[in-house]
Scaffold this active site. Structure first.
Site, PDB file in Angstrom:
ATOM      1  CG  ASN A  17      -0.240  -8.635  10.148  1.00 32.96           C
ATOM      2  OD1 ASN A  17      -1.396  -8.588  10.552  1.00 32.96           O
ATOM      3  ND2 ASN A  17       0.752  -7.988  10.746  1.00 32.96           N
ATOM      4  CE  LYS A  67       1.108  -4.562   9.097  1.00 31.70           C
ATOM      5  NZ  LYS A  67       2.258  -3.698   9.227  1.00 31.70           N
ATOM      6  CG  HIS A 112       3.464  -7.226  14.238  1.00 30.22           C
ATOM      7  ND1 HIS A 112       3.645  -5.878  14.097  1.00 30.22           N
ATOM      8  CD2 HIS A 112       3.509  -7.747  12.978  1.00 30.22           C
ATOM      9  CE1 HIS A 112       3.785  -5.592  12.801  1.00 30.22           C
ATOM     10  NE2 HIS A 112       3.707  -6.716  12.114  1.00 30.22           N
ATOM     11  CD  GLU A 168       2.305  -2.710  12.730  1.00 29.61           C
ATOM     12  OE1 GLU A 168       1.218  -3.306  12.776  1.00 29.61           O
ATOM     13  OE2 GLU A 168       2.931  -2.516  11.667  1.00 29.61           O
ATOM     14  CD  GLU A 170       7.115  -9.122  10.605  1.00 30.91           C
ATOM     15  OE1 GLU A 170       6.657  -9.239   9.472  1.00 30.91           O
ATOM     16  OE2 GLU A 170       6.503  -8.566  11.540  1.00 30.91           O
ATOM     17  N   GLY A 203       6.429  -1.937   6.679  1.00 28.77           N
ATOM     18  CA  GLY A 203       5.546  -0.875   6.208  1.00 28.77           C
ATOM     19  C   GLY A 203       6.280   0.339   5.673  1.00 28.77           C
ATOM     20  CB  SER A 225       8.968  -3.704   2.524  1.00 28.50           C
ATOM     21  OG  SER A 225       8.599  -2.665   3.404  1.00 28.50           O
TER      22      SER A 225
HETATM   23  C1  PEP Z   1       4.019  -6.934   8.870  1.00 27.35           C
HETATM   24  O1  PEP Z   1       3.004  -6.338   9.158  1.00 27.35           O
HETATM   25  O2  PEP Z   1       4.347  -7.896   9.559  1.00 27.35           O
HETATM   26  C2  PEP Z   1       4.784  -6.503   7.700  1.00 27.35           C
HETATM   27  C3  PEP Z   1       5.881  -7.145   7.398  1.00 27.35           C
HETATM   28  O3  PEP Z   1       4.286  -5.457   6.975  1.00 27.35           O
HETATM   29  P1  PEP Z   1       4.800  -4.957   5.521  1.00 27.35           P
HETATM   30  O4  PEP Z   1       4.865  -6.166   4.640  1.00 27.35           O
HETATM   31  O5  PEP Z   1       3.802  -3.948   5.075  1.00 27.35           O
HETATM   32  O6  PEP Z   1       6.175  -4.377   5.716  1.00 27.35           O
END
Ligand code: PEP
Length: 253
Positions: free
Chosen positions: A10, A12, A98, A100, A168, A174, A214
Site C-alpha cells: 500500500n 499511500k 483502511h 486512514e 490491521e 505506521g 508494521s
Molecule cells: C497500511 O498502510 O496498511 C500499513 C499496514 O502500513 P504500515 O505497514 O506502514 O504499518
C-alpha cells in the site's frame, strides 16, 4: 485448509509514475527469479496506476490495486473515481475500509459496504480492511468492534469468493509497533469465526485474511507463518523494492 498467500504493497500518498517505474525496475527482476507462490499486489495512487499496469503488462505474478474508489457509479461527485474507471485502467483490486480512510475521511461502515458492492459489481476484488484502536482493545471492545465492522461492511454481500480481508490493528499501522504473532493469530482466528457465523465454515476456511501493521522483512516469517494469516498488507516497508521483496522472501511457503 491451505490458502495461497497474498502480499500487498500500500503505497499511500507516495510514488508518482516516475518513482513507481524506478521501484518496478528494481522489484520485477527479483520477483522473476523468485520461486515463492504468493500473489503480489501493488496498490498505487490513482494517477500512477496506468504506468504501473503498462510496465507490468504480461506479468501474471503482480496485480495492481487502487487504494480507494467512489461508492457511486457516475455523476456529480467532484474529485471521485469509480470502480469502473479503475477497471478500465487495469486495476484488479481496490482497498476499502483502511483505517486512514475511516479516521481521516470519516468513512462509515455503510460507505465501506457500498464501496465493497460497487467494486464487486465491476468484477474487481476489494481488499477490505478492519481493525481496532488501542483504546478499543484495552477497553475490552476488540471483538465487538471487529464484529460490527465485518457484519456491516459485508452487509448483503452473498459471496466472499472475490474479497480479501485485511486485519490491521490501528495501533500497529505506521507506528513501528507490530502485533505479536500470537495476538495477530488469535484475532484473525476470531475474524474467521465471525465469517463462519455470518456465512458458513467452508467460506471461513477459504477466505484470505491478511495481517497489516508494521510488517517488515524481520517479522514477516513469524507473522505469515501463523495458521490464520494468509498474507500481509504493507505500508512503510513496501516503499523500497529491497524491503518489500524481503517480506516476500521471508514469508515463502
Ligand atoms: C497500511 O498502510 O496498511 C500499513 C499496514 O502500513 P504500515 O505497514 O506502514 O504499518
Amino acid at each position: 485448509m491451505s490458502r495461497n498467500l497474498i502480499v500487498a504493497a500500500n503505497w499511500k500518498l507516495n510514488k508518482g509514475p516516475a518513482d513507481a517505474t524506478a521501484f518496478l525496475d528494481a522489484f520485477v527482476p527479483k520477483v522473476e527469479a523468485f520461486a515463492g507462490s504468493a500473489e503480489i499486489v501493488i496498490a498505487a495512487p490513482f494517477v500512477t496506476i496506468p504506468s504501473v499496469v503498462a510496465q507490468l503488462a504480461g506479468n501474471s505474478r503482480i496485480a495492481v490495486a487502487a487504494q480507494n474508489c467512489s461508492e457511486q457509479e457516475s455523476g456529480a461527485f467532484t474529485g471521485e473515481v469509480s470502480a469502473a474507471m479503475l477497471k478500465e485502467v487495469g486495476a484488479q483490486y481496490i482497498i476499502t475500509g483502511h483505517s486512514e480512510r475511516r479516521s481521516i475521511y470519516g468513512e462509515s461502515d455503510a460507505t465501506i459496504n457500498a464501496k465493497n458492492k460497487a467494486i464487486l459489481a465491476q468484477g474487481l476484488k476489494p481488499i477490505f480492511c478492519i481493525g481496532e484502536t488501542l483504546e478499543e482493545r484495552e477497553g475490552g471492545k476488540l471483538e465487538s468492534v471487529l464484529r460490527t465492522q465485518i457484519t456491516d461492511g459485508l452487509k448483503d454481500i452473498d459471496s466472499l469468493e472475490n474479497i480479501v480481508i485485511a486485519y490491521e490493528p490501528v495501533w500497529a499501522i505506521g507506528t513501528g509497533v507490530t502485533a505479536t504473532a500470537e495476538q495477530a493469530q488469535d484475532t484473525q482466528q476470531f475474524v474467521r469465526s465471525v465469517i463462519a457465523e455470518l456465512y458458513n465454515q467452508e467460506t471461513a476456511d477459504a477466505v484470505q485474511i491478511q495481517y497489516g501493521g508494521s510488517v517488515k522483512p524481520g517479522n514477516a516469517g513469524e507473522l505469515l507463518g501463523q495458521q490464520d494469516i494468509d498474507g500481509a498488507l504493507v505500508g512503510g516497508a513496501a516503499l523500497e523494492a529491497d524491503s518489500f521483496f524481503g517480506i516476500l522472501e521471508n514469508s515463502a511457503q
